[in-house]
Design a protein around this motif. Structure first.
Motif, PDB file in Angstrom:
ATOM      1  N   LEU A 133     -46.468  12.011  41.409  1.00 19.59           N
ATOM      2  CA  LEU A 133     -46.279  11.118  40.269  1.00 19.59           C
ATOM      3  C   LEU A 133     -44.825  11.081  39.823  1.00 19.59           C
ATOM      4  N   GLN A 134     -44.327   9.877  39.576  1.00 18.31           N
ATOM      5  CA  GLN A 134     -43.006   9.663  38.984  1.00 18.31           C
ATOM      6  C   GLN A 134     -43.197   8.845  37.709  1.00 18.31           C
ATOM      7  N   ILE A 135     -42.960   9.466  36.549  1.00 13.97           N
ATOM      8  CA  ILE A 135     -43.054   8.739  35.283  1.00 13.97           C
ATOM      9  C   ILE A 135     -41.742   7.998  35.071  1.00 13.97           C
ATOM     10  N   SER A 136     -41.839   6.690  34.982  1.00 12.24           N
ATOM     11  CA  SER A 136     -40.642   5.847  34.914  1.00 12.24           C
ATOM     12  C   SER A 136     -40.027   5.846  33.520  1.00 12.24           C
ATOM     13  N   ILE A 153     -33.301   5.960  41.724  1.00 12.82           N
ATOM     14  CA  ILE A 153     -34.713   5.948  42.078  1.00 12.82           C
ATOM     15  C   ILE A 153     -35.486   4.862  41.339  1.00 12.82           C
ATOM     16  N   HIS A 154     -34.894   4.310  40.276  1.00  9.09           N
ATOM     17  CA  HIS A 154     -35.607   3.285  39.515  1.00  9.09           C
ATOM     18  C   HIS A 154     -34.703   2.078  39.289  1.00  9.09           C
ATOM     19  N   SER A 155     -34.823   1.111  40.180  1.00  9.89           N
ATOM     20  CA  SER A 155     -34.053  -0.122  40.033  1.00  9.89           C
ATOM     21  C   SER A 155     -34.958  -1.317  40.262  1.00  9.89           C
ATOM     22  N   HIS A 156     -34.381  -2.487  40.021  1.00 14.19           N
ATOM     23  CA  HIS A 156     -35.060  -3.754  40.293  1.00 14.19           C
ATOM     24  C   HIS A 156     -34.181  -4.615  41.197  1.00 14.19           C
ATOM     25  N   SER A 157     -33.521  -3.955  42.123  1.00 12.46           N
ATOM     26  CA  SER A 157     -32.598  -4.647  43.018  1.00 12.46           C
ATOM     27  C   SER A 157     -33.279  -5.302  44.201  1.00 12.46           C
ATOM     28  N   ASP A 158     -34.590  -5.108  44.359  1.00  9.11           N
ATOM     29  CA  ASP A 158     -35.238  -5.638  45.558  1.00  9.11           C
ATOM     30  C   ASP A 158     -35.144  -7.153  45.629  1.00  9.11           C
ATOM     31  N   GLY A 159     -35.192  -7.849  44.494  1.00  9.86           N
ATOM     32  CA  GLY A 159     -34.992  -9.294  44.513  1.00  9.86           C
ATOM     33  C   GLY A 159     -33.527  -9.643  44.393  1.00  9.86           C
ATOM     34  N   TYR A 175     -33.101  15.830  25.054  1.00  8.73           N
ATOM     35  CA  TYR A 175     -34.177  16.786  25.324  1.00  8.73           C
ATOM     36  C   TYR A 175     -34.864  16.471  26.651  1.00  8.73           C
ATOM     37  N   ILE A 176     -35.170  15.198  26.861  1.00  7.38           N
ATOM     38  CA  ILE A 176     -35.809  14.798  28.119  1.00  7.38           C
ATOM     39  C   ILE A 176     -34.868  15.057  29.289  1.00  7.38           C
ATOM     40  N   MET A 177     -33.603  14.704  29.116  1.00  9.86           N
ATOM     41  CA  MET A 177     -32.606  14.876  30.176  1.00  9.86           C
ATOM     42  C   MET A 177     -32.471  16.317  30.621  1.00  9.86           C
ATOM     43  N   SER A 178     -32.620  17.247  29.699  1.00 16.25           N
ATOM     44  CA  SER A 178     -32.383  18.664  30.005  1.00 16.25           C
ATOM     45  C   SER A 178     -33.472  19.285  30.878  1.00 16.25           C
ATOM     46  N   GLN A 179     -34.585  18.592  31.071  1.00 21.75           N
ATOM     47  CA  GLN A 179     -35.680  19.152  31.861  1.00 21.75           C
ATOM     48  C   GLN A 179     -35.339  19.122  33.352  1.00 21.75           C
ATOM     49  N   PRO A 180     -35.679  20.150  34.098  1.00 18.08           N
ATOM     50  CA  PRO A 180     -35.295  20.221  35.516  1.00 18.08           C
ATOM     51  C   PRO A 180     -35.967  19.182  36.400  1.00 18.08           C
ATOM     52  N   PHE A 181     -37.064  18.580  35.940  1.00 17.88           N
ATOM     53  CA  PHE A 181     -37.788  17.594  36.749  1.00 17.88           C
ATOM     54  C   PHE A 181     -37.434  16.152  36.370  1.00 17.88           C
ATOM     55  N   VAL A 182     -36.369  15.972  35.596  1.00 17.64           N
ATOM     56  CA  VAL A 182     -35.960  14.638  35.161  1.00 17.64           C
ATOM     57  C   VAL A 182     -34.664  14.246  35.849  1.00 17.64           C
ATOM     58  N   MET A 183     -34.609  13.023  36.347  1.00 17.87           N
ATOM     59  CA  MET A 183     -33.440  12.498  37.037  1.00 17.87           C
ATOM     60  C   MET A 183     -33.062  11.139  36.446  1.00 17.87           C
ATOM     61  N   PRO A 184     -31.823  10.691  36.612  1.00 13.37           N
ATOM     62  CA  PRO A 184     -31.455   9.377  36.090  1.00 13.37           C
ATOM     63  C   PRO A 184     -32.010   8.251  36.953  1.00 13.37           C
ATOM     64  N   GLY A 185     -32.328   7.152  36.301  1.00 13.57           N
ATOM     65  CA  GLY A 185     -32.721   5.917  36.973  1.00 13.57           C
ATOM     66  C   GLY A 185     -32.278   4.775  36.089  1.00 13.57           C
ATOM     67  N   GLY A 206     -48.310   9.760  52.250  1.00 14.64           N
ATOM     68  CA  GLY A 206     -47.420  10.671  51.543  1.00 14.64           C
ATOM     69  C   GLY A 206     -46.504   9.982  50.560  1.00 14.64           C
ATOM     70  N   GLY A 207     -46.868   8.773  50.128  1.00 22.35           N
ATOM     71  CA  GLY A 207     -46.041   8.048  49.173  1.00 22.35           C
ATOM     72  C   GLY A 207     -46.172   8.600  47.767  1.00 22.35           C
ATOM     73  N   TYR A 208     -45.364   8.066  46.854  1.00 22.60           N
ATOM     74  CA  TYR A 208     -45.448   8.516  45.466  1.00 22.60           C
ATOM     75  C   TYR A 208     -45.788   7.350  44.548  1.00 22.60           C
ATOM     76  N   TYR A 209     -46.343   7.695  43.394  1.00 23.44           N
ATOM     77  CA  TYR A 209     -46.787   6.729  42.405  1.00 23.44           C
ATOM     78  C   TYR A 209     -45.820   6.726  41.230  1.00 23.44           C
ATOM     79  N   ALA A 210     -45.129   5.605  41.015  1.00 23.42           N
ATOM     80  CA  ALA A 210     -44.194   5.457  39.892  1.00 23.42           C
ATOM     81  C   ALA A 210     -44.834   4.557  38.846  1.00 23.42           C
ATOM     82  N   THR A 211     -44.900   5.032  37.611  1.00 18.12           N
ATOM     83  CA  THR A 211     -45.576   4.247  36.588  1.00 18.12           C
ATOM     84  C   THR A 211     -44.736   3.985  35.349  1.00 18.12           C
ATOM     85  N   HIS A 212     -44.610   2.705  35.032  1.00 16.89           N
ATOM     86  CA  HIS A 212     -44.206   2.285  33.694  1.00 16.89           C
ATOM     87  C   HIS A 212     -45.513   2.305  32.906  1.00 16.89           C
ATOM     88  N   MET A 213     -45.660   3.285  32.039  1.00 15.89           N
ATOM     89  CA  MET A 213     -46.947   3.575  31.419  1.00 15.89           C
ATOM     90  C   MET A 213     -47.390   2.468  30.457  1.00 15.89           C
TER      91      MET A 213
END
Length: 504
Positions: free
Chosen positions: A222-225, A59-65, A373-383, A190-197
């Motif tokens: 919201l997707q926190i990057s 869900i979080h890559s920079h492959s578009d270029g 700790y962050i990984m163990s949360q149910p709303f966290v996924m790898p990117g 219905g899009g989502y907002y991904a933020t590098h804070m």
């Protein structure tokens, strides 16, 4: 007659349900049957008890270029990634001078025939640059309106949402109110907002507060990057606060999730160590300021003050000039010492000047306790925060480009027991699919696209490391994209069966 029949597999369907023994058949690129299958097939594979899961979704890559330069996407395919979402951290390939619209860009990707399924967000930094350049001025309502119009057009063309990179110019010059108004433009779609804070260090709590505020006021998901804490004094403390804030926001009805890469080092451009005000007017203006003695003195003082104890954690990952290749793999502190005890900020600045800003870094700044700790949360996924790269790419890029998903399974799931196998696979498949809005991928069931990964859990290993990142991971037996065998035992087959994915 099926096109493909995989027999005797331990099926992980991606939902988090317990694995089960069964077969899976594919016809015309889609899953045709699951269970005990007796029909014939053009190709029959005996899984011999290996695990079969949906293809991994990054869900979080920079492959578009990068995908246009490396359509075979070895760094993605060889770790089991079959779908990539680019345009993160506020930077997208469109709308730009080369690709005026997202439709132009997506059509070009289709012509490139990538090996992976490719989706993208539109970057707020790219939008602001198109409207205001690298101006530090507060955006006027007219300029915000222009950014909103460009955002809406990108969504109409198929973007899945909008991203920000609030530590990078020009996104970092934006106000919170500007973000609310621009991000709100994706709400009808219905899009989502991904933020590098704005800050992942000493101000990470305030940054999460801003991210939650923007999403709530804009009325979007919201997707926190790449959520992490890079301030050593706050290790094992701040992430407990930020996770509690996210949990509370979810209880209050805000749809917020996160992604993370399972490494203790980040990676970005070396010029990220230059104070952001130096970028006003663009990269050329920044390079000129670094070469002006009076301005450079101010930048040096500010950069050193913000990097106390940090220069030794920042390593050069790539640069172009032959004469500076010796610097790759060394820290700023090491290079400064080898240059006769040079000031570390000057070492960094001179490198940025010499390479015309084309120099990358790997920065060690996180601790394992926070990662788990962050990984163990149910709303966290790898990117991965990586991109499509060939195995012969130069330098020492971050191993996350090549090994994120296998490291998730092998190290943190199998070896560390942070997650169950079913939970880990769910986080890599159906969770990102639901976040993005992919209704026909991420789960193994009839009618879904046949993005598949067959792997041997005992042999899985994230072989890519900081010293030798450009290699395939062990234990990934086969990877299928839309029913087509694309990798087998660490080798790319040459197949390019990926699809360009557009928001519907």
């Amino acid at each position: 007659m099926y096109d493909l029949l995989i027999q005797n597999a331990r099926i992980l369907d991606g939902t988090g349900a317990p694995w089960f023994y069964g077969d899976l058949a594919v016809k015309d690129g889609k899953i045709a049957a699951i269970g005990k299958i007796t029909g014939e097939a053009k190709t029959v594979v005996d899984a011999a008890g290996q695990y079969l899961s949906p293809g991994f979704i990054d869900i979080h890559s920079h492959s578009d270029g990068a995908i246009l330069n490396c359509p075979t996407a070895e760094s993605r395919i060889l770790q089991g990634v079959t779908t990539d979402v680019g345009g993160n951290c506020g930077s997208s390939v469109a709308p730009t001078e080369k690709y005026p619209t997202m439709a132009d860009y997506l059509a070009t990707v289709e012509q490139a025939r990538p090996s992976i399924n490719s989706a993208t967000l539109v970057g707020h930094g790219t939008l602001r640059k198109a409207v205001m350049g690298y101006s530090r001025e507060e955006a006027t309502q007219a300029q915000i309106g222009q950014m909103r119009d460009l955002t809406a057009q990108a969504m109409e063309d198929g973007a899945y949402g909008i991203s920000t990179g609030l530590i990078y110019p020009p996104s970092c010059y934006s106000t919170t109110e500007e973000l609310v108004q621009v991000v709100n433009a994706i709400r009808p779609y219905g899009g989502y907002y991904a933020t590098h804070m704005r800050n992942e260090s000493y101000d990470v709590v305030k940054s999460v507060q801003e991210a939650l505020h923007v999403a709530k006021e804009a009325g979007v998901r919201l997707q926190i990057s790449h959520h992490k804490v890079t301030h050593k004094a706050d290790w094992q403390v701040s992430c407990k606060t930020t996770i509690a804030m996210i949990q509370r926001a979810r209880r209050q009805g805000l749809d917020v999730t996160c992604d993370q890469y399972p490494y203790s080092a980040s990676a970005t451009s070396m010029s990220s160590n230059v104070p952001s005000w130096a970028f006003e007017g663009g990269v050329e203006a920044m390079l000129a300021r670094l070469q002006d003695p009076e301005t450079r003195a101010k930048l040096r003082e500010e950069s050193n003050a913000s990097h106390v104890g940090r220069w030794g954690d920042i390593y050069v990952s790539y640069l172009n000039s032959p004469e500076n290749q010796w610097m790759i793999g060394k820290s700023i502190t090491e290079i400064a010492q080898m240059q006769g005890g040079k000031d570390p900020a000057d070492t960094c600045f001179d490198m940025v000047i010499a390479e015309k800003n084309h120099v990358g870094e790997v920065n060690f700044g996180m601790c394992e306790e926070d990662i788990e700790y962050i990984m163990s949360q149910p709303f966290v996924m790898p990117g991965s925060d990586g991109e499509a790269l060939p195995l012969d790419t130069p330098g020492k890029p971050h191993p996350r480009n090549f090994g994120t998903f296998v490291r998730y399974l092998a190290h943190y799931c199998r070896d560390r027991g942070v997650l169950t196998l079913e939970n880990a696979v769910q986080k890599m498949t159906s969770l990102p699919a639901s976040r993005i809005g992919l209704a026909d991928r991420g789960v193994l069931k009839e009618g879904m696209w046949a993005d598949l990964v067959l792997f041997d859990l005992e042999k899985l290993k994230d072989d890519p490391d900081y010293g030798n990142p450009q290699q395939a991971c062990s234990g990934i037996t086969q990877v299928y994209v839309n029913g087509v065998l694309t990798a087998e035992n660490g080798k790319h087959t040459g197949a390019r069966a990926g699809q360009v994915l557009r928001r519907k």
